[in-house]
Scaffold this motif. Structure first.
Motif, PDB file in Angstrom:
ATOM      1  N   VAL A 400      -6.194  -4.275   2.005  1.00  0.00           N
ATOM      2  CA  VAL A 400      -5.363  -4.723   3.135  1.00  0.00           C
ATOM      3  C   VAL A 400      -4.051  -3.957   3.050  1.00  0.00           C
ATOM      4  CG1 VAL A 400      -4.173  -6.677   4.192  1.00  0.00           C
ATOM      5  CG2 VAL A 400      -6.399  -7.017   3.118  1.00  0.00           C
ATOM      6  N   SER A 401      -3.703  -3.225   4.102  1.00  0.00           N
ATOM      7  CA  SER A 401      -2.511  -2.396   4.068  1.00  0.00           C
ATOM      8  C   SER A 401      -1.815  -2.399   5.420  1.00  0.00           C
ATOM      9  CB  SER A 401      -2.870  -0.960   3.674  1.00  0.00           C
ATOM     10  OG  SER A 401      -3.594  -0.330   4.710  1.00  0.00           O
ATOM     11  N   ASP A 404      -3.638  -1.721   8.658  1.00  0.00           N
ATOM     12  CA  ASP A 404      -4.449  -2.742   9.319  1.00  0.00           C
ATOM     13  C   ASP A 404      -3.694  -3.455  10.431  1.00  0.00           C
ATOM     14  OD1 ASP A 404      -6.725  -2.349   7.708  1.00  0.00           O
ATOM     15  OD2 ASP A 404      -5.795  -3.495   6.095  1.00  0.00           O
ATOM     16  N   ALA A 405      -2.374  -3.244  10.503  1.00  0.00           N
ATOM     17  CA  ALA A 405      -1.596  -3.764  11.627  1.00  0.00           C
ATOM     18  C   ALA A 405      -1.637  -2.725  12.752  1.00  0.00           C
ATOM     19  CB  ALA A 405      -0.162  -4.051  11.191  1.00  0.00           C
ATOM     20  N   PHE A 410       2.712  -0.278  11.894  1.00  0.00           N
ATOM     21  CA  PHE A 410       2.445   0.480  10.683  1.00  0.00           C
ATOM     22  C   PHE A 410       3.565   1.490  10.423  1.00  0.00           C
ATOM     23  CE2 PHE A 410       0.077   4.413   9.128  1.00  0.00           C
ATOM     24  CZ  PHE A 410       0.257   4.107   7.796  1.00  0.00           C
ATOM     25  N   GLN A 436      -0.803 -10.150  10.584  1.00  0.00           N
ATOM     26  CA  GLN A 436      -1.676  -9.433  11.508  1.00  0.00           C
ATOM     27  C   GLN A 436      -2.785  -8.689  10.772  1.00  0.00           C
ATOM     28  OE1 GLN A 436      -0.945  -5.655  14.180  1.00  0.00           O
ATOM     29  NE2 GLN A 436       0.073  -7.426  15.105  1.00  0.00           N
ATOM     30  N   ALA A 437      -2.454  -8.127   9.607  1.00  0.00           N
ATOM     31  CA  ALA A 437      -3.464  -7.408   8.835  1.00  0.00           C
ATOM     32  C   ALA A 437      -4.604  -8.322   8.413  1.00  0.00           C
ATOM     33  CB  ALA A 437      -2.812  -6.763   7.613  1.00  0.00           C
ATOM     34  N   ASN A 441      -8.679  -8.436   9.795  1.00  0.00           N
ATOM     35  CA  ASN A 441      -9.529  -7.904   8.742  1.00  0.00           C
ATOM     36  C   ASN A 441     -10.982  -8.344   8.910  1.00  0.00           C
ATOM     37  OD1 ASN A 441     -10.787  -8.317   5.819  1.00  0.00           O
ATOM     38  ND2 ASN A 441      -9.313  -6.636   5.724  1.00  0.00           N
TER      39      ASN A 441
END
Length: 449
Positions: A400-401, A404-405, A410, A436-437, A441
């Motif tokens: 998860v980073s 992923d937004a 980002f 949000q990430a 997911n």
């Protein structure tokens, strides 16, 4: 003036004597019991790894936890109640320790306790001060008064490791500067140094995890090996002798041997966990070995109950920044130092993540092989339901980073500085980005169905 400055640098008169007192006490009773992961629930389990990155990491991981708390599965249960394990480094360790101390319903208090305070302005950071030159010579610009004392006073309020809730299991990671091996505030490490883990302050454990070299002095831990009444656990010698064991495990076992060698060391000097592994997943390999079982650190009953184990690495690393790649001359001195520091953290972190992917596969195979070796009556005694299949278990690893937004978010999140304090609007964006990430997911969405 020159004489005064020289005296300041040579006699430590200006910066004062640094505090190097150990944070731990000797073990008063028998070694700690094996700390096992309690999965609770119905066998659908979540584990989290929080990366380092100062307030950026603390805020992003807080958003992740808040979204897990607010996301429901098909039965109406909260996903955060499935979290059985959190391993964390540096800035992520602040959030993990707070979560361990206050639980899911106390998460929102972290902002007022830590994230909304201007801690950064209280640190020694300028290179123009002769006093800071002396502090650097003594081992770091900021000592325990600026790190563990601040965390204790403002955030953790004299809480001890024993004050964290039994579930989820919280693993706080640092680095042993002498061996370069990971050092976790967990039973195997403290049994190896014959010390009392329960009495260690949460603030000291988190400070060790955050002690970025140069910026902070290492945190000092005393080894009590020479008076230790019990031997090292058998897995240590086995790992040292094995040519097929993961190199990381062999190096950790070697560091345990150092802890007991009074001719070699009496004190461990701990630095930021990101020096060895900025994701904090390396210590899980040691916890597995220390359990002495194919399924550990899951209990036998939980290993039978296990259905799906989803491990999320929450990565709060910065974007690559700077204009110097456009110049033939490349980076100047400060830019070169910043780039080298980034590489020194990112390279072992990525290697650790790749290695842990293989460890997850081995873990799954070991659990399945153990389950399938159980006699039927033993499986039933451990809680296997009717029509239980020994192969019906699934281990998953996902990252998860900031990516992923949304793209715009980002770009903004990846620019946030690696600092212990950030502007309020940046904290807001990082927390919302973590939410949000998780919301987007695919593995999380699968857990809700």
């Amino acid at each position: 003036m020159r004489i005064a400055l020289l005296s300041c640098l040579t006699l430590a008169a200006c910066a004062g004597t640094p505090d190097t007192r150990p944070i731990n006490l000797p073990l008063a009773a028998a070694p700690s019991a094996k700390a096992e992961i309690d999965i609770a629930g119905d066998g659908d389990v979540i584990a989290l790894a929080f990366s380092g990155g100062g307030a950026r990491a603390a805020s992003f991981s807080l958003g992740v936890l808040q979204q897990l708390r607010d996301t429901r599965d098909s039965t109406g249960g909260r996903l955060i109640d499935r979290v059985a394990l959190v391993t964390a480094v540096s800035g992520g360790a602040i959030t993990a320790a707070w979560f361990g101390q206050h639980g899911p319903d106390g998460l929102d208090g972290l902002r007022a306790a830590a994230l909304d305070k201007d801690w950064q302005s209280q640190l020694h950071t300028t290179w123009m001060s002769p006093q800071n030159w002396e502090r650097l010579v003594q081992g770091g610009l900021n000592g325990p008064d600026k790190l563990s004392a601040w965390l204790d006073r403002e955030v953790f309020n004299d809480a001890r490791m024993s004050d964290m809730k039994a579930r989820p299991r919280i693993v706080i990671n640092a680095t042993d500067l002498y061996s370069g091996a990971p050092f976790a505030f967990e039973a195997p490490w403290f049994d190896a140094i014959c010390s009392d883990l329960d009495d260690v302050r949460l603030s000291d454990a988190v400070a060790a995890s955050m002690a970025v070299p140069v910026a902070f002095r290492p945190i000092v831990v005393r080894t009590y090996g020479r008076e230790c009444p019990h031997q090292l656990a058998p897995w240590v010698a086995a790992a040292e002798a094995s040519r097929s064991a993961p190199m990381l495990l062999r190096e950790t076992a070697r560091s345990f041997r150092f802890f007991r060698d009074s001719a070699r060391m009496d004190y461990i000097h701990l630095a930021d966990g990101g020096v060895a592994d900025n994701f904090g997943v390396s210590s899980i390999v040691t916890l597995r070995a220390a359990s002495g079982t194919p399924h550990g650190p899951f209990t036998a009953r939980d290993a039978v109950k296990l259905k799906r184990f989803t491990f999320f690495i929450v990565n709060a690393e910065r974007n690559a920044e700077g204009e110097w790649p456009k110049r033939e001359s490349g980076p100047d001195g400060p830019q070169l130092l910043e780039a080298l520091l980034g590489v020194s953290v990112n390279a072992p972190k990525r290697a650790a993540a790749d290695a842990f992917s293989g460890e997850m596969e081995r873990w799954e195979r070991d659990v399945i092989a153990w389950r399938c070796s159980l006699p039927p009556e033993r499986a039933v005694a451990l809680g296997a339901p009717e029509n239980w299949k020994c192969t019906d278990v699934d281990f998953r690893l996902d990252m998860v980073s900031f990516a992923d937004a949304s793209d715009e978010r980002f770009r903004d999140l990846g620019k946030a500085a690696t600092a212990v304090s950030l502007p309020k609007q940046t904290i807001d964006a990082l927390i919302e980005g973590g939410r949000q990430a998780i919301e987007r997911n695919p593995e999380v969405l699968a857990l809700t169905r």
